[in-house]
Design a protein around this motif. Sequence first.
Motif, PDB file in Angstrom:
ATOM      1  N   VAL A 134       1.469   2.278   9.570  1.00 27.60           N
ATOM      2  CA  VAL A 134       1.972   1.174   8.749  1.00 27.60           C
ATOM      3  C   VAL A 134       1.815  -0.097   9.566  1.00 27.60           C
ATOM      4  N   ASP A 148      -2.872   2.775   6.997  1.00 35.00           N
ATOM      5  CA  ASP A 148      -2.743   3.495   5.727  1.00 35.00           C
ATOM      6  C   ASP A 148      -2.050   2.613   4.713  1.00 35.00           C
ATOM      7  N   CYS A 149      -1.103   1.814   5.183  1.00 32.84           N
ATOM      8  CA  CYS A 149      -0.355   0.953   4.266  1.00 32.84           C
ATOM      9  C   CYS A 149       0.179  -0.267   5.018  1.00 32.84           C
ATOM     10  N   CYS A 150       0.222  -1.402   4.346  1.00 33.11           N
ATOM     11  CA  CYS A 150       0.847  -2.590   4.946  1.00 33.11           C
ATOM     12  C   CYS A 150       2.320  -2.623   4.541  1.00 33.11           C
ATOM     13  N   CYS A 151       3.089  -3.507   5.167  1.00 32.79           N
ATOM     14  CA  CYS A 151       4.481  -3.714   4.755  1.00 32.79           C
ATOM     15  C   CYS A 151       4.863  -5.150   5.058  1.00 32.79           C
ATOM     16  N   VAL A 159       8.416   1.432   2.611  1.00 32.72           N
ATOM     17  CA  VAL A 159       7.050   1.895   2.900  1.00 32.72           C
ATOM     18  C   VAL A 159       7.092   3.087   3.853  1.00 32.72           C
ATOM     19  N   LEU A 163       5.976   7.393   2.898  1.00 34.57           N
ATOM     20  CA  LEU A 163       4.878   8.173   3.486  1.00 34.57           C
ATOM     21  C   LEU A 163       5.250   9.647   3.667  1.00 34.57           C
ATOM     22  N   ALA A 340      -5.120  -0.924   2.209  1.00 30.14           N
ATOM     23  CA  ALA A 340      -3.772  -0.895   2.806  1.00 30.14           C
ATOM     24  C   ALA A 340      -2.853  -1.918   2.134  1.00 30.14           C
ATOM     25  N   ARG A 343      -2.039  -0.658  -1.499  1.00 31.67           N
ATOM     26  CA  ARG A 343      -1.069   0.448  -1.487  1.00 31.67           C
ATOM     27  C   ARG A 343       0.356  -0.133  -1.424  1.00 31.67           C
ATOM     28  N   MET A 344       0.526  -1.148  -0.583  1.00 29.51           N
ATOM     29  CA  MET A 344       1.856  -1.776  -0.471  1.00 29.51           C
ATOM     30  C   MET A 344       2.242  -2.450  -1.791  1.00 29.51           C
ATOM     31  N   LEU A 347       3.275   0.048  -4.316  1.00 29.71           N
ATOM     32  CA  LEU A 347       4.506   0.730  -3.951  1.00 29.71           C
ATOM     33  C   LEU A 347       5.760  -0.118  -4.150  1.00 29.71           C
TER      34      LEU A 347
END
Length: 348
Positions: A134, A148-151, A159, A163, A340, A343-344, A347
């Motif tokens: 992250v 895989d993902c930003c936050c 976030v 996962l 990435a 995805r955030m 979500l």
Amino acid sequence: MQTKEMIERVSKQIGKPLSDTELSYKTQLVNEILEWKEKRNAVILGHNYMEPILYHTVTDFKGDSLELSRKAVETDKEVIVFCGVRFMAETAKILNPDKTVLLPSENAGCSLASSITGEHVRMLKKKFPGTPVVVYVNTYADVKAEADCCCTSSNAATVVKSLKSDRVIFLPDEFLAKNTARQIGRHIMFPKLVKSNGNEIEFDVNQDYQMIGWQGRCEVHERFTAEEVQEARKKFPDLVVLAHPECPPEVVEAADFAGSTTAMAKYVGKSDGRRYLLLTECAMGDNIAAIYPEKEIISLPRIRCPHMNQITLEATLKALKYNQYVIEVPEDIQMRARGAIQRMLELC
Ligand code: SF4
């Protein structure tokens, strides 16, 4: 409202009234920016840390990184002028690859974003294979491309939990990582960088940890202390203290509320308190003071981010007039970083 009255009102509400000369200079600048914005079919996005006159007069959308990322996706304008720092403008470019994205200053960087590179993330992934990564949005595109993902500071806990992994690599803000780990009850470990050329790291395998962090820091938020909060409370017993999650954990603990810049603004709007201490970049306090003149906003001490400070009315006008500084991100990095970020956005 006419530009001149608007500038006059903002400057008075933040307690910095302008002389006639300053007022007519700024009015002319703002009007020129508005004309050029129309001419270029541009939208101006303004981060909450922009100086108050710019923030309240020329921007079409205001907010924190997450809100502005969303606005960047929705716009149908040809040009996006990002009144913020480089990593934010890069995010706008990644989400709008066919648009021209302009950052009004070449020097608007960020201490946090500069603390880590894509190479560092690859090294960590090699050391902890299969562990999801992250990354905070306050990073450059090559780092986002490895994630895989930003936050953001407002959705970091959501976030990480989403996962559903026993262990997560969380980069690069040391304090946001510690504050998030505490919020969701996880232990965090910080590997040591052994070689500065970026291919060796060291970590204690015997430690019990569910998060792996990095020691990047925001040069503004790291400077607040819990002692300052105590002193301020002694001076103003009715004080409501709000802290940004990039502050050290003991500062967040000493505050009444911790949240992103937008969450802080909403908190001030909804709460009945009269006096607030904002532990974040000082322009944010001025911008809130202009919205809620009936509330007293205190910034002790006033800390201005040197990078955000590069973005002035003059620089914004030049950006539109001379098409500077155009943000470019290599296509393969754009593609991976976009995954990435999206995805955030999906979500949260
Ligand atoms: S306030 Fe901190 S995190 Fe934000 S741009 Fe400045 S240095 Fe970076």
